[in-house]
Scaffold this active site. Structure first.
Site: not given
Length: 371
Positions: A11, A13, A15, A59-60, A79-80, A182
């Site tokens: 959900a 951008f 994705g 939540d993943v 993508l999460a 990151y």
């Protein structure tokens, strides 16, 4: 062949563009997304998601939610993730938990529910500084900047003799140089994908995304893509804020091109086991991009604010060598940058956004992350 595809973080951008592309190709799409406030506070991803996609809110890192989402799925686009170099340097547990533990949970559940292929979103951030060439014509993989301080005299990497290095397009063979939490997280996601896929009869693919832009980005999230941050500033009558001297060079690729890359990476036999750069193959300075966006938004008087300071974890130049993706995936970006900016400006004009850039800068400075 039509499949049921799970998109974690679908959900968000990127994705939503991937979901649209997969649905257009005749696949069924299921989305697992936590709909976190920082990303979805003012850009409601669930409302913008294609109505044909099935949405599971979860939540993943929640194994039960992941297991439910995997039921009946043929392949996965992963993508999460928490996204943002600067914030990762002080929200270390949050980023590592979502990005690394979340990926671990996904693959642990895939042991019981293996799929044909998993395509994981990685990032150009894993390279750290991009590839350079020295004065003697030799390629330099491990360029570094030392002693950053106020002023504009020492932003560029130099060789061991103090000579300037020239940036060149960065290819996948360049060794990672992980300069932020990151970047470390994204590299762990890559390696987890490749380590875990084959032993359980799956195929793993990783796409190293460069600077993705387009309508639908979270304008109030100051840690998202730089074009969305600039757009939020301009929408609120503020000048785009640029760290260092603004001459950093990046590669900007439209979300529709990125969505094609994910769909092809799911389908093409040649993609299996590979890691590919996904960018436009064109580099631009951050200042030029800010000015072009201001013009597209009718804000010609909003010259960028050049901060003259560096954020810890930022890199100077990194732009995309697209050769491997062209060879193996047949991928070439097709979106014209000017047309893409015009489309983004048109969408932004209809939005409301809270400008949180000053708050972001203050948070970084308080922690000594701006030099």
């Amino acid at each position: 062949m039509s499949e049921t595809v799970l998109i974690t973080g679908g959900a968000g951008f990127i994705g939503r563009f991937v979901a649209d592309e997969l649905l257009r190709r005749g696949h069924k799409v299921r989305v697992l997304d936590a709909l976190i406030e920082q990303v979805h506070g003012e850009v409601d991803g669930s409302a913008m998601l294609n109505a044909e996609a099935e949405l599971i809110r979860g939540d993943v890192r929640d194994g039960d939610a992941v297991a439910r989402a995997l039921n009946g799925v043929d392949s996965v686009v992963h993508l999460a993730a928490e996204v943002g170099v600067g914030q990762s340097m002080y929200e270390v547990e949050r980023y590592t938990s979502t990005n690394d533990v979340g990926t671990a949970v996904l693959f642990e559940k895939l042991i019981a529910h293996p799929v044909r292929r998993v395509v994981t979103a990685s990032s150009m951030s894993i390279y750290g500084e991009g590839l350079y060439r020295d004065a003697d014509g030799r390629l330099v993989e491990d360029a570094e900047r030392h002693g950053l301080k106020d002023g504009l005299s020492n932003w560029e990497p130099v060789d061991k003799q103090g000579r300037p290095l020239s940036p060149v397009a960065t290819a996948e063979w360049k060794r990672p140089n992980l300069s932020s939490i990151y970047a470390l997280n994204k590299y762990v996601q890559e390696r987890t994908t490749h380590i875990m896929a084959a032993p359980y009869g799956m195929e793993g693919v990783c796409l190293r995304l460069f600077n993705v832009y387009g309508p639908g980005q979270a304008l109030s999230n100051p840690y998202t893509g730089v074009l969305a941050i600039f757009a939020s500033r301009l929408l609120n009558g503020q000048r785009p804020m640029i760290f260092e001297d603004g001459e950093q060079r990046r590669d900007f690729v439209h979300a529709t091109d990125v969505a094609r890359a994910f769909a092809d990476a799911l389908a093409l036999p040649a993609a299996a086991g590979g890691t590919f750069n996904i960018g436009s193959g064109q580099d631009r300075s951050v200042t030029d991009v800010a000015r072009e966006l201001a013009r597209a938004m009718g804000k010609n008087d909003c010259e960028p604010e050049i901060v003259g300071k560096a954020r810890i974890g930022d890199i100077r130049h990194c732009f995309c060598d697209t050769g491997l993706a062209a060879e193996k995936l047949g991928f070439r970006a097709t979106q014209d940058f000017g047309e893409g900016l015009a489309e983004l400006a048109e969408w932004v004009a209809e939005q409301k956004a809270t400008d949180n850039v000053a708050k972001m800068r203050a948070e970084l400075e308080q922690r000594g992350l701006v030099a």
